[in-house]
Design a protein around this motif. Structure first.
Motif, mmCIF file in Angstrom:
data_model
loop_
_atom_site.group_PDB
_atom_site.id
_atom_site.type_symbol
_atom_site.label_atom_id
_atom_site.label_comp_id
_atom_site.label_asym_id
_atom_site.label_seq_id
_atom_site.Cartn_x
_atom_site.Cartn_y
_atom_site.Cartn_z
ATOM 1 N N LYS A 61 0.861 -1.199 0.000
ATOM 2 C CA LYS A 61 0.000 0.000 0.000
ATOM 3 C C LYS A 61 0.892 1.242 0.000
ATOM 4 O O LYS A 61 0.909 1.987 0.962
ATOM 5 C CB LYS A 61 -0.857 0.029 1.278
ATOM 6 N N VAL A 62 1.659 1.432 -1.040
ATOM 7 C CA VAL A 62 2.559 2.592 -0.993
ATOM 8 C C VAL A 62 2.292 3.615 -2.094
ATOM 9 O O VAL A 62 3.012 4.598 -2.203
ATOM 10 C CB VAL A 62 4.045 2.154 -1.050
ATOM 11 N N PHE A 63 1.301 3.369 -2.932
ATOM 12 C CA PHE A 63 1.023 4.324 -4.005
ATOM 13 C C PHE A 63 -0.371 4.905 -3.769
ATOM 14 O O PHE A 63 -1.366 4.225 -4.009
ATOM 15 C CB PHE A 63 1.109 3.633 -5.369
ATOM 16 N N PRO A 64 -0.449 6.161 -3.288
ATOM 17 C CA PRO A 64 -1.748 6.710 -2.886
ATOM 18 C C PRO A 64 -2.788 6.585 -4.000
ATOM 19 O O PRO A 64 -2.509 6.882 -5.152
ATOM 20 C CB PRO A 64 -1.445 8.190 -2.608
ATOM 21 N N GLY A 65 -3.975 6.104 -3.606
ATOM 22 C CA GLY A 65 -5.084 6.066 -4.558
ATOM 23 C C GLY A 65 -5.123 4.813 -5.421
ATOM 24 O O GLY A 65 -6.045 4.642 -6.216
ATOM 25 N N TYR A 66 -4.131 3.951 -5.321
ATOM 26 C CA TYR A 66 -4.123 2.744 -6.156
ATOM 27 C C TYR A 66 -3.854 1.502 -5.318
ATOM 28 O O TYR A 66 -3.159 1.568 -4.302
ATOM 29 C CB TYR A 66 -3.004 2.826 -7.216
ATOM 30 N N LYS A 67 -4.346 0.362 -5.785
ATOM 31 C CA LYS A 67 -3.916 -0.909 -5.224
ATOM 32 C C LYS A 67 -2.673 -1.303 -6.006
ATOM 33 O O LYS A 67 -2.704 -1.343 -7.244
ATOM 34 C CB LYS A 67 -5.004 -1.964 -5.422
ATOM 35 N N LEU A 68 -1.579 -1.547 -5.305
ATOM 36 C CA LEU A 68 -0.301 -1.781 -5.989
ATOM 37 C C LEU A 68 0.139 -3.228 -5.802
ATOM 38 O O LEU A 68 0.174 -3.722 -4.668
ATOM 39 C CB LEU A 68 0.747 -0.842 -5.394
ATOM 40 N N TYR A 69 0.478 -3.908 -6.885
ATOM 41 C CA TYR A 69 0.870 -5.315 -6.806
ATOM 42 C C TYR A 69 2.282 -5.487 -7.357
ATOM 43 O O TYR A 69 2.567 -5.045 -8.485
ATOM 44 C CB TYR A 69 -0.122 -6.178 -7.596
ATOM 45 N N VAL A 70 3.119 -6.133 -6.561
ATOM 46 C CA VAL A 70 4.518 -6.312 -6.964
ATOM 47 C C VAL A 70 4.658 -7.616 -7.753
ATOM 48 O O VAL A 70 4.096 -8.646 -7.374
ATOM 49 C CB VAL A 70 5.426 -6.343 -5.710
ATOM 50 N N LEU A 71 5.414 -7.566 -8.846
ATOM 51 C CA LEU A 71 5.718 -8.758 -9.642
ATOM 52 C C LEU A 71 7.196 -9.080 -9.464
ATOM 53 O O LEU A 71 8.035 -8.175 -9.480
ATOM 54 C CB LEU A 71 5.456 -8.505 -11.130
ATOM 55 N N SER A 72 7.518 -10.384 -9.323
ATOM 56 C CA SER A 72 8.925 -10.729 -9.106
ATOM 57 C C SER A 72 9.366 -11.932 -9.930
ATOM 58 O O SER A 72 10.494 -12.395 -9.778
ATOM 59 C CB SER A 72 9.156 -11.028 -7.622
ATOM 60 N N ASP A 73 8.474 -12.418 -10.784
ATOM 61 C CA ASP A 73 8.818 -13.596 -11.564
ATOM 62 C C ASP A 73 9.067 -13.167 -13.019
ATOM 63 O O ASP A 73 8.255 -12.433 -13.584
ATOM 64 C CB ASP A 73 7.625 -14.566 -11.495
#
Ligand code: HEM
Length: 470
Positions: free
Chosen positions: A59-71
């Protein structure tokens, strides 16, 4: 690797995708997550991947749901998404205060594609060759000016060098008469990157809100905006000077002055300014950090150092030097996580369905430290890249897809030429063997002590193999 881009417009996936709401992530507050990410960018991401899997929510980008990709497979899908499905302009929003809203970093879709295609010739082909030759000369002259026989943080010296290189890319041989002042103003503006204010999206605030922030002097915003006004004046002056001279060239300004927009009109003064500032912001902090991280690893790895020195001194090859640079960019990518992509149309990535209102964020750090992709990932081993080119989805310091870094080749040349020159002319003495820790300068991570080294003139000059030797 599955290279398909599975947008809704394409064929049905084999297994139904799970909604992004099922992707897990830390339950702590936005502020806590932000602080963790800022203080320990790599480790925090690594902890999250261990706990929540290869895709997780932050939850670090105000106003957006943020999903990290690592593959790497997921990253590849992200890179291949059509331009109307994922946008990057929003992801660069905190840098708007530097480069405005009409340059490459802000644009998306058709406008971005058209602009990129038109600018490309200024960083490829003969223009690249000219830049490469100049960078070689500039590296020699710069390194010769750096202090000898006393320990100093090299970062500011390296950063100044990278600004001079962007001058060469943008203006070529036609150095503006106001360059000395312009350099100082840009240097001063970039200082904002070490203040927390650099991440504030001032363009989203009311004028009153910005005024209040400017009143808090330690934030540095007031000084920044004053310098920005002066910078705009100087750039306008530099552009006018060039138009008046009528001199042709293959440098970026010459290319941009010859460009037209969709309706056939030339680029406006604002567009020219924004594009030039994009280069000074995107191309200087990053490359300076990359050079400093290379020095950090080289001076901690005697075997690598010895092998590189032997190549530089005794052969005409740059194979190991190139591999060293690739490995430095793998081990410490200056942007540990590349530009977040805003989801504009639903997209499936790695079995998860993402909806508009969310963002996907590829972590170069996580991809580069995945032991399945790079065995013993924390070891600094240029040998990984000997005889093989880095993969476009598992080696992503320059991002990828439609917005892959435009200055990647120039950055590699800069790194190689500075390292070659330093090793040829100096013995590098490191006063403190404790490993450097990363510190943020805006979206770039740089070594906290700034690559502190003592450069001692080499007692014997390097002997290079020349054609005459053969
Ligand atoms: C080691 C040095 C550098 C690193 C690590 C780096 C990294 C990046 C990354 C991660 C992106 C975003 C790509 C994405 O999210 O897919 C990017 C974009 C960009 N970079 Fe670099 N960069 C470096 C040097 C440079 C240099 C020297 C220049 C200019 C000559 C430059 C100009 C740009 C521009 C213009 C973009 C935006 C491209 C677009 O939107 O089409 N960069 N860079």
């Amino acid at each position: 690797m599955d290279t398909r881009n599975t947008t809704t417009a394409e064929t049905e996936p084999k297994r139904p995708a799970v909604p992004a709401s099922r992707v897990r992530g830390p339950k702590t507050t936005t502020m806590m997550q932000y602080v963790q990410l800022f203080r320990r960018p790599g480790e925090y991401m690594m902890d999250c991947r261990r706990k929540y899997g290869k895709q997780f929510e932050l939850k670090v980008f105000p106003g957006y749901k943020l999903y990290v990709l690592s593959d790497p497979d997921d990253v590849k899908q992200m890179f291949l998404a059509p331009s109307d499905v994922l946008h990057t302009g929003t992801g660069s929003a905190s840098l708007e205060k530097f480069f405005g809203q009409t340059g490459l970093a802000w644009l998306d879709e058709k406008e971005h594609l058209a602009r990129r295609k038109q600018i490309m010739p200024s960083v490829r082909g003969s223009a690249h060759q000219r830049t490469e030759e100049s960078v070689r000369q500039m590296a020699k002259e710069s390194v010769a000016r750096w202090p000898r026989n006393k320990a100093v943080a090299l970062r500011p010296y390296v950063h100044k060098f990278t600004i001079e290189v962007i001058r060469e890319v943008v203006f070529g041989k036609h150095v503006p008469s106001c360059w000395d002042e312009l350099f100082k103003v840009i240097w001063d503006m970039l200082k904002l990157n070490s203040s927390v204010a650099t991440m504030i999206e001032t363009h989203e605030m009311s004028p009153f809100g910005v005024k209040l922030l400017r009143a808090i002097r330690p934030l540095g915003l007031d000084r920044f905006f004053k310098q920005r006004d002066r910078c705009d004046e100087l750039l306008a002056q530099a552009i006018a000077e060039r138009v008046e001279s009528g001199e042709p060239g293959d440098d970026m300004l010459a290319v941009m002055l010859g460009m037209t927009t969709d309706n056939g009109s030339p680029l406006s003064a604002v567009e020219l300014r924004d594009e030039i500032m994009t280069m000074f912001v995107a191309g200087t902090e990053t490359t300076a950090a990359a050079i400093c991280w290379s020095l950090e690893h080289l001076t901690r790895e005697p075997a690598v150092f010895k092998r590189l020195l032997a190549e530089i001194d005794e052969t005409g090859s740059d194979e190991y030097l190139t591999a060293t640079v690739y490995e430095a960019l793998r081990r410490c990518p200056p942007n540990p996580h590349i530009i977040p992509r805003e989801v504009i149309k639903p997209i499936e990535i790695g079995g998860v369905r993402y909806e508009p209102g969310s963002m996907v964020w590829a972590s170069a750090y996580l991809v580069h430290h995945d032991p399945k992709v790079y065995p013993d990932p924390y070891a600094f081993r240029p040998e990984r890249f000997l005889g093989s080119k880095p993969s476009t989805s598992a080696w992503i310091p320059f991002g990828g897809g439609r917005v892959r870094c435009l200055g990647d080749r120039i950055a590699i040349v800069e790194m190689k030429e500075v390292l070659r020159e330093l090793l040829t002319t100096c013995d590098l003495h490191r006063p403190d063997m404790r490993p450097e820790i990363p510190v943020g300068r805006s979206v770039t991570m740089t070594p906290k002590r700034g690559a502190r080294l003592e450069l001692r003139p080499r007692t014997h000059r390097a002997r290079r193999v020349t054609e005459a030797d053969g």
